[in-house]
Design an enzyme around this catalytic site. Structure first.
Site, PDB file in Angstrom:
ATOM      1  N   ASP A  13       0.793  -1.231   0.000  1.00  0.00           N
ATOM      2  CA  ASP A  13       0.000   0.000   0.000  1.00  0.00           C
ATOM      3  C   ASP A  13       0.827   1.285   0.000  1.00  0.00           C
ATOM      4  O   ASP A  13       0.262   2.378  -0.075  1.00  0.00           O
ATOM      5  CB  ASP A  13      -0.999   0.001   1.173  1.00  0.00           C
ATOM      6  CG  ASP A  13      -0.327  -0.134   2.545  1.00  0.00           C
ATOM      7  OD1 ASP A  13       0.873   0.182   2.654  1.00  0.00           O
ATOM      8  OD2 ASP A  13      -1.027  -0.551   3.489  1.00  0.00           O
ATOM      9  N   HIS A  65       6.998  -7.473  -1.006  1.00  0.00           N
ATOM     10  CA  HIS A  65       5.950  -7.978  -1.896  1.00  0.00           C
ATOM     11  C   HIS A  65       5.636  -6.981  -3.006  1.00  0.00           C
ATOM     12  O   HIS A  65       4.551  -6.998  -3.578  1.00  0.00           O
ATOM     13  CB  HIS A  65       4.697  -8.343  -1.086  1.00  0.00           C
ATOM     14  CG  HIS A  65       4.912  -9.535  -0.190  1.00  0.00           C
ATOM     15  ND1 HIS A  65       3.997  -9.962   0.736  1.00  0.00           N
ATOM     16  CD2 HIS A  65       5.959 -10.391  -0.091  1.00  0.00           C
ATOM     17  CE1 HIS A  65       4.483 -11.038   1.366  1.00  0.00           C
ATOM     18  NE2 HIS A  65       5.662 -11.307   0.887  1.00  0.00           N
ATOM     19  N   CYS A  67       4.658  -5.730 -18.775  1.00  0.00           N
ATOM     20  CA  CYS A  67       3.805  -6.521 -19.663  1.00  0.00           C
ATOM     21  C   CYS A  67       4.113  -8.004 -19.467  1.00  0.00           C
ATOM     22  O   CYS A  67       5.282  -8.395 -19.425  1.00  0.00           O
ATOM     23  CB  CYS A  67       4.077  -6.106 -21.113  1.00  0.00           C
ATOM     24  SG  CYS A  67       3.373  -7.264 -22.292  1.00  0.00           S
ATOM     25  N   CYS A 102       2.486  -5.287 -27.558  1.00  0.00           N
ATOM     26  CA  CYS A 102       2.078  -6.650 -27.924  1.00  0.00           C
ATOM     27  C   CYS A 102       0.632  -6.980 -27.559  1.00  0.00           C
ATOM     28  O   CYS A 102       0.149  -8.062 -27.873  1.00  0.00           O
ATOM     29  CB  CYS A 102       3.027  -7.678 -27.317  1.00  0.00           C
ATOM     30  SG  CYS A 102       2.789  -7.908 -25.549  1.00  0.00           S
ATOM     31  N   ASN A 155       1.126  -8.010  17.647  1.00  0.00           N
ATOM     32  CA  ASN A 155       0.092  -8.476  16.722  1.00  0.00           C
ATOM     33  C   ASN A 155      -1.118  -8.964  17.501  1.00  0.00           C
ATOM     34  O   ASN A 155      -0.978  -9.710  18.459  1.00  0.00           O
ATOM     35  CB  ASN A 155       0.629  -9.619  15.858  1.00  0.00           C
ATOM     36  CG  ASN A 155      -0.283  -9.915  14.684  1.00  0.00           C
ATOM     37  OD1 ASN A 155      -0.418  -9.083  13.787  1.00  0.00           O
ATOM     38  ND2 ASN A 155      -0.931 -11.058  14.694  1.00  0.00           N
TER      39      ASN A 155
HETATM   40  P1  CNA Z   1      -2.220 -11.086   7.597  1.00  0.00           P
HETATM   41  O1  CNA Z   1      -1.915 -12.531   7.472  1.00  0.00           O
HETATM   42  O2  CNA Z   1      -3.551 -10.590   7.178  1.00  0.00           O
HETATM   43  O3  CNA Z   1      -1.970 -10.712   9.133  1.00  0.00           O
HETATM   44  C1  CNA Z   1      -2.273  -9.463   9.656  1.00  0.00           C
HETATM   45  C2  CNA Z   1      -2.285  -9.610  11.165  1.00  0.00           C
HETATM   46  O4  CNA Z   1      -2.433  -8.310  11.751  1.00  0.00           O
HETATM   47  C3  CNA Z   1      -3.432 -10.471  11.689  1.00  0.00           C
HETATM   48  O5  CNA Z   1      -2.940 -11.412  12.611  1.00  0.00           O
HETATM   49  C4  CNA Z   1      -4.351  -9.447  12.382  1.00  0.00           C
HETATM   50  O6  CNA Z   1      -5.075  -9.993  13.453  1.00  0.00           O
HETATM   51  C5  CNA Z   1      -3.354  -8.409  12.818  1.00  0.00           C
HETATM   52  N1  CNA Z   1      -3.912  -7.066  13.012  1.00  0.00           N
HETATM   53  C6  CNA Z   1      -4.837  -6.445  12.243  1.00  0.00           C
HETATM   54  N2  CNA Z   1      -5.057  -5.194  12.677  1.00  0.00           N
HETATM   55  C7  CNA Z   1      -4.245  -5.012  13.759  1.00  0.00           C
HETATM   56  C8  CNA Z   1      -4.038  -3.919  14.648  1.00  0.00           C
HETATM   57  N3  CNA Z   1      -4.667  -2.757  14.496  1.00  0.00           N
HETATM   58  N4  CNA Z   1      -3.150  -4.088  15.661  1.00  0.00           N
HETATM   59  C9  CNA Z   1      -2.484  -5.275  15.826  1.00  0.00           C
HETATM   60  N5  CNA Z   1      -2.649  -6.332  15.000  1.00  0.00           N
HETATM   61  C10 CNA Z   1      -3.515  -6.206  13.977  1.00  0.00           C
HETATM   62  O7  CNA Z   1      -1.158 -10.187   6.826  1.00  0.00           O
HETATM   63  P2  CNA Z   1       0.404 -10.397   6.671  1.00  0.00           P
HETATM   64  O8  CNA Z   1       0.933  -9.074   6.327  1.00  0.00           O
HETATM   65  O9  CNA Z   1       0.988 -11.173   7.765  1.00  0.00           O
HETATM   66  O10 CNA Z   1       0.398 -11.373   5.403  1.00  0.00           O
HETATM   67  C11 CNA Z   1       1.107 -11.065   4.356  1.00  0.00           C
HETATM   68  C12 CNA Z   1       0.290 -10.732   3.101  1.00  0.00           C
HETATM   69  C13 CNA Z   1      -0.888  -9.826   3.307  1.00  0.00           C
HETATM   70  C14 CNA Z   1       1.199  -9.949   2.236  1.00  0.00           C
HETATM   71  O11 CNA Z   1       1.365 -10.624   1.044  1.00  0.00           O
HETATM   72  C15 CNA Z   1       0.557  -8.590   1.986  1.00  0.00           C
HETATM   73  O12 CNA Z   1       0.885  -8.100   0.740  1.00  0.00           O
HETATM   74  C16 CNA Z   1      -0.876  -8.858   2.114  1.00  0.00           C
HETATM   75  N6  CNA Z   1      -1.768  -7.699   2.345  1.00  0.00           N
HETATM   76  C17 CNA Z   1      -1.306  -6.418   2.338  1.00  0.00           C
HETATM   77  C18 CNA Z   1      -2.164  -5.361   2.567  1.00  0.00           C
HETATM   78  C19 CNA Z   1      -1.620  -3.951   2.546  1.00  0.00           C
HETATM   79  O13 CNA Z   1      -0.753  -3.640   1.763  1.00  0.00           O
HETATM   80  N7  CNA Z   1      -2.107  -3.080   3.436  1.00  0.00           N
HETATM   81  C20 CNA Z   1      -3.514  -5.592   2.820  1.00  0.00           C
HETATM   82  C21 CNA Z   1      -3.967  -6.932   2.814  1.00  0.00           C
HETATM   83  C22 CNA Z   1      -3.072  -7.973   2.580  1.00  0.00           C
HETATM   84 ZN    ZN Z   2       4.012  -6.355 -24.281  1.00  0.00          ZN
END
Ligand code: CNA
Ligand code: ZN
Length: 253
Positions: free
Chosen positions: A109, A124, A132, A159, A217
């Protein structure tokens, strides 16, 4: 063995004593800004608003890029309306005070960069650039965004094949992994924030951290407890507001 828990005061003390802080951040960092995560209570694996395994799967994209672009339209317009969270801004202050601070993010993001963090490795990928899938021609993210205004799927001028933003999909190699590994190994404190630690290889970084690891977390994390790993099952913004108060740091808006 269960996790050793940690308070904001204890986390503040660890931060005071550290120089090479490495932050591994995940989707939980941006939920407070309004971006759904994958595995949290309102995550995409729960609501199924989009199916991440379909949207971010490279063979699926090559067969039919429309589900990814439906997600992308919504995601980019959401990003246009939101602001970095307190925790994003806390990390900017951390880097200001400890210039060796590095952020390895799984997020796509761009919020760390928007908040003002400089040493950011988007493992990521992100939407800044695109390629492309046919001929490999490179595009700027802004060009792809402009095409999205009148095309369901942006296609290559040269392409005609679909263009894919340089976001890492399931089935593709992550970016910056060598740097991430050596930064983790050389860190004297790692913070793993808002990540369920289930997506590899990012999830292995805390395993190879050179120093102590503090996980903040809400909910379960996929890492086995070991000595030197501390866990706060807490809301990130509330936790880091307390850490900032303990350190007497003012965090800019
Ligand atoms: P995940 O597996 O969704 O884990 C997120 C964790 O954060 C969960 O355990 C939640 O309970 C915890 N959580 C959520 N809100 C809070 C908060 N306010 N305070 C404390 N804890 C919280 O996501 P990961 O990042 O571990 O997994 C990796 C994936 C998710 C990656 O490939 C990302 O690209 C992908 N992703 C990214 C986005 C983004 O860019 N914002 C959004 C959704 C998914
Ligand atoms: Zn192309």
């Amino acid at each position: 063995m269960s996790y050793q828990s940690i308070t904001p005061g204890e986390c503040a003390a660890k931060l005071s004593g550290a120089d090479r802080v490495v932050v591994v951040s995940g989707a939980g960092l941006s939920t407070a800004a309004g971006v759904p995560d994958f595995r949290g209570p309102k995550g995409l694996y729960v609501t199924r608003a989009y199916d991440p395994e379909q949207v971010f799967e490279i063979h699926g994209f090559d067969r039919d890029p429309r589900p990814f672009y439906a997600f992308t339209r919504d995601f980019l317009s959401l990003l246009g309306t939101i602001r970095p969270t307190f925790t994003h801004r806390f990390l900017v202050e951390l880097e200001r005070r400890k210039p060796e601070t590095t952020i390895i993010t799984q997020n796509i993001d761009g919020m760390h960069q928007r908040a003002g963090s400089r040493r950011v490795y988007p493992m990521h990928g992100d939407y800044e650039t695109a390629h492309c899938r046919g001929c490999g021609r490179g595009y700027e993210g802004s060009e792809v965004e402009a095409m999205l205004e009148h095309q369901e799927v942006p296609t290559c001028d040269r392409c005609g094949v679909a263009i894919k933003p340089d976001v890492v999909f399931f089935g593709e190699n992550v970016r910056h992994f060598n740097e991430a590994q050596s930064l983790a190994g050389a860190s004297d404190l790692m913070l793993a924030l808002g990540t369920s630690l289930t997506v590899y290889p990012a999830a292995m970084l805390p395993e190879i951290a050179g120093g102590e690891v503090v996980i903040v977390n809400q909910g379960e994390v996929g890492m086995r407890p070991r000595p030197g790993v501390f866990l706060a099952d807490a809301n990130l913004d509330e936790f880091f507001q307390s850490v900032a108060a303990e350190l007497d740091w003012s965090v800019e808006e």
